[in-house]
Design a protein around this motif. Structure first.
Motif, short mmCIF file in Angstrom:
data_model
loop_
_atom_site.label_atom_id
_atom_site.label_comp_id
_atom_site.label_asym_id
_atom_site.label_seq_id
_atom_site.Cartn_x
_atom_site.Cartn_y
_atom_site.Cartn_z
N GLU A 1 2.80 1.57 -3.48
CA GLU A 1 1.87 2.25 -4.59
C GLU A 1 0.64 3.24 -4.63
O GLU A 1 0.57 3.92 -5.56
CB GLU A 1 0.74 0.99 -4.81
CG GLU A 1 1.49 -0.91 -5.36
CD GLU A 1 0.07 -1.74 -4.86
OE1 GLU A 1 -0.51 -1.12 -5.17
OE2 GLU A 1 0.41 -3.13 -4.84
N ARG A 2 0.37 3.69 -3.24
CA ARG A 2 -0.24 4.96 -3.36
C ARG A 2 0.28 5.91 -3.08
O ARG A 2 -0.02 7.26 -3.29
CB ARG A 2 -0.89 4.22 -2.08
CG ARG A 2 -2.43 3.57 -2.02
CD ARG A 2 -3.70 3.47 -0.89
NE ARG A 2 -4.37 2.25 -0.96
CZ ARG A 2 -5.07 2.02 -0.05
NH1 ARG A 2 -5.20 2.33 0.89
NH2 ARG A 2 -5.68 0.61 -0.03
N HIS A 3 1.84 5.79 -2.53
CA HIS A 3 2.68 7.04 -1.87
C HIS A 3 4.58 6.77 -2.40
O HIS A 3 4.52 8.12 -1.99
CB HIS A 3 3.24 7.09 -0.52
CG HIS A 3 1.64 7.38 0.68
ND1 HIS A 3 0.08 8.06 0.37
CD2 HIS A 3 0.82 6.16 1.64
CE1 HIS A 3 -0.51 7.71 1.23
NE2 HIS A 3 -0.05 6.32 1.96
N ILE B 1 1.02 -1.45 0.08
CA ILE B 1 -0.04 -0.40 0.27
C ILE B 1 1.14 1.07 -0.08
O ILE B 1 0.28 1.91 -0.37
CB ILE B 1 -0.71 0.04 1.12
CG1 ILE B 1 -1.79 -1.23 1.11
CG2 ILE B 1 -1.57 1.47 1.07
CD1 ILE B 1 -2.90 -1.07 2.26
#
Length: 234
Positions: free
Chosen positions: A210-212, A207
């Motif tokens: 992928e997100r940050h 997470i």
């Protein structure tokens, strides 16, 4: 007037009794299944707890490797973790092991936001006109708040007294830290995600990346978690 004979009533009662017995048997079977599942889960939790105890307080010969502890925290059975670790150690050449430095454990985007927190000495706060800043102490920690990562930059200005420059400079004491690199917000998020939301570290790692665009090795998360738990126990 009820025309049902006593014999018919007895048969009906026996039929109802048989249905109740069948339903009770199914309920008992279901409860036994749930009990067995709870026993298995309890056994796994005890094994995980034993692993933590050995990790934090056990003798060196009983301490689990970081990889074994990581797999336990990710939900894998202890025997699987041990087998996986032994297999990896046997098949991975020594030359292929990643270097143990900060760049392989934590990577962040170059443009990650920096949030400054300035801590002034108590003496300067009381009489600022009597002091002159000469330099400052700066340290950074990776922090997290819901939705974003950022660098928490702690700035501690260093001052000399204008009328007594021969005296030693003053600077505010550094705040207590559980980790040199992970700020309290990030430590709290890791602990809550792992133990309250039951989110394993490999999922948190995915997470974050992928997100940050922030990569944190799972071994590093385990180390930070240990540091956070140690601080809470203290």
């Amino acid at each position: 007037m009820n025309d049902t004979s006593p014999q018919q009533q007895i048969l009906e009662l026996r039929g109802q009794l048989a249905l109740l017995q069948e339903s009770s048997a199914q309920t008992i079977s279901s409860l036994r299944t749930e009990l067995e599942a709870s026993r298995v889960e309890n056994k796994l939790l005890r094994q995980k707890l034993d692993a933590f105890i050995r990790r934090f307080f056990g003798k060196k010969s009983e301490v689990l490797s970081t990889a074994q502890l990581e797999f336990l925290l990710s939900g894998m059975e202890p025997t699987q973790a041990l087998t996986h670790t032994e297999t990896t150690a046997a098949t991975t050449p020594a030359s292929s092991k990643p270097k143990r430095n900060a760049t392989t454990k934590v990577r962040t985007p170059d443009n990650l936001e920096v949030v400054q927190k300035v801590i002034e000495p108590q003496e300067v706060q009381q009489e600022p006109e009597k002091w002159k800043q000469i330099t400052q102490e700066v340290s950074r920690q990776l922090d997290y708040q819901p939705g974003k990562f950022f660098w928490l930059e702690i700035v501690r200005p260093k001052y000399v007294q204008l009328e007594k420059r021969e005296l030693a400079p003053v600077v505010a004491p550094a705040p207590e830290r559980a980790s040199a690199m992970a700020a309290p917000g990030l430590l709290a998020y890791l602990l809550v995600s792992k133990f309250s939301d039951h989110l394993p570290f490999y999922r948190q790692q995915s997470i974050f990346q992928e997100r940050h665009g922030v990569y944190i090795a799972r071994q590093q998360m385990v180390l930070w978690m240990k540091q956070g738990v140690t601080l809470l126990e203290g």
